[in-house]
Design an enzyme around this catalytic site. Structure first.
Site, PDB file in Angstrom:
ATOM      1  CB  ALA A  46       7.926   1.867  -7.452  1.00  0.00           C
ATOM      2  CG  ASP A 233       7.521  -2.174  -7.194  1.00  0.00           C
ATOM      3  OD1 ASP A 233       8.439  -1.687  -6.682  1.00  0.00           O
ATOM      4  OD2 ASP A 233       6.494  -2.463  -6.645  1.00  0.00           O
ATOM      5  CG  ASN A 243       2.572  -5.243  -7.223  1.00  0.00           C
ATOM      6  OD1 ASN A 243       3.061  -4.157  -6.884  1.00  0.00           O
ATOM      7  ND2 ASN A 243       1.595  -5.763  -6.392  1.00  0.00           N
ATOM      8  CE  LYS A 244       7.371  -6.563  -2.305  1.00  0.00           C
ATOM      9  NZ  LYS A 244       8.584  -6.240  -2.687  1.00  0.00           N
TER      10      LYS A 244
END
Length: 342
Positions: A46, A233, A243-244
């Site tokens: 990000a 992110d 997040n991922k």
């Protein structure tokens, strides 16, 4: 290491898709190249996406040839729209776009606008570098000598265009003289953990063990992990975090096994306009990233596949959020607003 750099009307980036096999630098000479680099995951994370977009917007503005501010702004808006369409989850991208738009609309003549956009992009980059270094120093206080830390995806210099967030905390702990080890998940489907995190940690000479994503529960349940640290992110007002994909799974496993779960992110990743994680847009990527790996097919041809790039970790699973302005614990809604002066 400078993953993103602005040099005389061009942008120099590290192509993250070629790591760890090759450390390749690319020069991008127009904004469409920068848009493609962000979409194609050559630039990831990000904060790094926000920095690259700011530089790309400034670069695009330099190439606008027109005789009036009104025409300039119309063409400039098309550049902004191109970047806004690249990665919907990373809020740093949209903060950068908003800041660059404000500069263009509030500065005088066109030469002044073009220079002001370069200056603003460099300012965004400098702020991310400072913020990630500061949050890393604060977060390192949570790491004790002898800790083994589990991390997911990549949240180092490559992902932040700065010092790092999750990996920044780990690096800062090492610099403080603490003996630490890291367990890194491979992070399917694009293997950011295997390709990027493992590579960055080896560059820093920090002991790292790579595991598949599905092995995390084994290590967490057997007392082999002292804490989990991930990046973010986007963080909603209540502390819910995007997040991922796979982060939510780790948070639940950490909670079940009584292991602290930390999110490390600059305040530029906090989005108080969203009340909860339910409102965070989740990017859906090409299913072929799941069925194939670096051009090699893994699954039967024609099989259906889903590929959400991120998941949401509810705030109840998060032990603390590490920012450059302080380490925040529950209740997140009140404390995040106070942190940002709202």
């Amino acid at each position: 290491m400078k993953p993103v750099e602005f040099l005389d009307n061009k942008i120099k980036i590290i192509d993250q898709t070629q790591l760890p096999g090759k450390l390749a630098f690319f020069e991008l000479r127009n904004y469409t190249d920068v848009v493609a680099a962000i979409k194609g995951m050559k630039v990831r994370g990000a904060p790094a996406i926000g920095v690259a977009a700011a530089y790309g917007i400034a670069l695009g503005a330099q190439n606008i040839k027109t005789d009036t501010n009104a025409k300039f702004l119309r063409q400039f808006d098309r550049i902004l729209q191109a970047f806004a369409a690249t990665r919907p989850t990373a809020v740093n991208l949209f903060r950068a776009i908003a800041r660059m738009k404000k500069v263009a609309e509030t500065t005088g003549d066109m030469p002044s606008i073009k220079q002001a956009l370069i200056d603003e992009a460099r300012k965004i980059h400098a702020e991310e570098e400072t913020a990630t270094r500061q949050l890393s120093q604060l977060g390192a206080k949570l790491i004790k000598d002898g800790f083994t830390i589990l991390t997911h995806c990549n949240a180092g210099a490559l992902a932040t265009a700065g010092y790092g967030t999750a990996l920044g905390v780990i690096k800062a702990a090492k610099e403080q003289g603490k003996k630490i080890e890291v367990i890194a998940t491979e992070t399917r489907p694009l293997l950011q953990g295997a390709c990027l995190t493992a590579w960055e940690l080896m560059q820093e000479k920090i002991p790292v063990t790579l595991i598949t994503d599905s092995m995390a529960g084994y290590f967490l349940s057997r007392g082999k992990v002292d804490c989990v640290i991930v990046g973010a992110d986007r963080i909603a007002a209540n502390g819910d975090t995007a997040n991922k994909i796979g982060t939510y799974t780790l948070a639940v496993l950490a909670k079940e096994n009584g292991i602290p779960f930390y999110v490390a992110a600059p305040t530029s990743t906090i989005d108080l306009s969203l009340s909860s994680g339910d409102e965070i847009p989740i990017e859906e990527r090409n299913p072929e990233e799941v069925t194939s790996l670096k051009g090699i097919r893994l699954a039967p041809k024609g099989v259906a596949a889903a590929n959400p790039a991120f998941d949401i970790t509810p705030h109840r699973y998060i032990t603390a959020i590490i920012t450059e302005k302080g380490i925040i614990r529950k209740p997140y809604l009140r404390r995040l607003k106070k942190l940002l002066g709202r």
